[in-house]
Design an enzyme around this catalytic site. Structure first.
Site, PDB file in Angstrom:
ATOM      1  N   CYS A  75      40.667  43.727  33.831  1.00 34.14           N
ATOM      2  CA  CYS A  75      41.167  42.709  33.326  1.00 34.14           C
ATOM      3  C   CYS A  75      41.658  42.559  31.859  1.00 34.14           C
ATOM      4  O   CYS A  75      42.500  42.175  31.460  1.00 34.14           O
ATOM      5  CB  CYS A  75      40.491  41.263  33.770  1.00 34.14           C
ATOM      6  SG  CYS A  75      38.853  41.169  32.972  1.00 34.14           S
ATOM      7  N   HIS A 110      35.806  37.438  32.957  1.00 34.59           N
ATOM      8  CA  HIS A 110      37.056  37.741  33.308  1.00 34.59           C
ATOM      9  C   HIS A 110      38.130  37.047  32.408  1.00 34.59           C
ATOM     10  O   HIS A 110      38.041  35.856  31.754  1.00 34.59           O
ATOM     11  CB  HIS A 110      37.513  37.105  34.589  1.00 34.59           C
ATOM     12  CG  HIS A 110      39.013  37.122  35.136  1.00 34.59           C
ATOM     13  ND1 HIS A 110      39.638  38.347  35.295  1.00 34.59           N
ATOM     14  CD2 HIS A 110      39.990  36.392  35.429  1.00 34.59           C
ATOM     15  CE1 HIS A 110      40.860  38.042  35.464  1.00 34.59           C
ATOM     16  NE2 HIS A 110      41.156  37.000  35.772  1.00 34.59           N
ATOM     17  N   ASP A 125      47.577  35.642  35.655  1.00 35.42           N
ATOM     18  CA  ASP A 125      46.387  36.244  35.753  1.00 35.42           C
ATOM     19  C   ASP A 125      46.633  37.649  36.350  1.00 35.42           C
ATOM     20  O   ASP A 125      46.389  38.043  37.238  1.00 35.42           O
ATOM     21  CB  ASP A 125      45.557  35.537  36.878  1.00 35.42           C
ATOM     22  CG  ASP A 125      44.240  35.630  36.690  1.00 35.42           C
ATOM     23  OD1 ASP A 125      43.684  36.131  35.653  1.00 35.42           O
ATOM     24  OD2 ASP A 125      43.397  34.735  37.228  1.00 35.42           O
TER      25      ASP A 125
END
Length: 261
Positions: A75, A110, A125
């Site tokens: 991420c 995250h 995202d």
């Protein structure tokens, strides 16, 4: 704040070529196209942590790995790369942090983004395990089909929760607030994610790819294929190099040998 994130270190032309897009003026439509192209082109993978290496988060290193080497990442690498590209293209971007599986006391590790396009804030995202294909309007109750799986945003005070529809109902995926993050914050999260024995990304290989109507996950030596109707197939992998190539993860002979070892 572009100097803080060193966005000029990104070779924007090379990045756009990597994802098969061209530079266009900022808009919600253009943002959606960039988001989907990024997720479909650049794999989610944890090869470095699986080999005991901590990924570097400076933009030059991320560009060399995800753009020039045609590798993937997790991420922080995806998010920092996408944020830099968006800012170079003229978007307003806020870098955020989310608590994964908030209903199960998951960690706040995250990285996601809030991006303004056409005067509307959107959740972007690209690094959530290749699970979110398109941006979502940051609006309470917003539901967006993500490659066949419905996702919903719910607001409770300052907290936003992203959830996925399952046969058992809405499953919370992560929750985040409006606090912008600094690069040092991601360095701290990255250290935990890449090194802690309780992290899901240490000690085993994880590769995820998403396309319309199909999710493919290589977890250790098992390939899992999921579809929106709830069907799932799990297949043992006997040739890891071939499986990685099928998931568009390009490794050196040395990296492949290290994984086998």
């Amino acid at each position: 704040m572009t100097d803080t994130w060193d966005v000029e270190a990104l070779d924007l032309d090379a990045y756009l070529a990597r994802i098969g897009q061209s530079a266009t003026p900022p808009s919600a439509e253009a943002l959606a196209a960039l988001h989907e192209a990024h997720v479909r082109a650049i794999p989610f993978e944890n090869v470095d942590p699986a080999l005991g290496r901590t990924p570097r988060l400076d933009l030059a290193s991320i560009t060399a790995k995800l753009v020039r080497r045609q590798r993937g990442g997790y991420c922080y690498e995806h998010g920092l790369l996408f944020a830099a590209a968006l800012e170079r293209l003229g978007y307003e971007v806020s870098r955020r942090a989310a608590r994964v599986q908030p209903h199960r006391n998951g960690p706040r590790t995250h990285m996601n983004l809030v991006v303004t396009a056409d005067g509307v804030e959107h959740l972007a995202d690209v690094g959530f395990g290749a699970g979110v294909l398109r941006p979502m309007p940051l609006a309470d109750g917003a539901v967006v089909d993500q490659a066949g799986w419905k996702h919903r945003l719910v607001r409770d005070g300052r907290l936003w929760t992203l959830a996925k529809e399952t046969a058992e109902g809405w499953e919370p995926l992560h929750a985040f607030d409006d606090q912008p993050q600094r690069l040092i914050d991601y360095e701290v999260y990255n250290h935990y994610t890449a090194t802690h024995p309780d992290s899901p990304f240490t000690g085993r290989l994880v590769v995820m790819r998403l396309d319309h109507g199909i999710s493919r996950k290589l977890i250790g030596d098992t390939l899992v294929v999921e579809r929106p109707d709830g069907s799932q197939e799990s297949t043992p992998v006997t040739d890891r190099a071939e499986a990685l190539r099928a998931l568009d993860v390009v490794l050196t002979d040395e990296e492949l040998a290290a994984l086998e070892a």
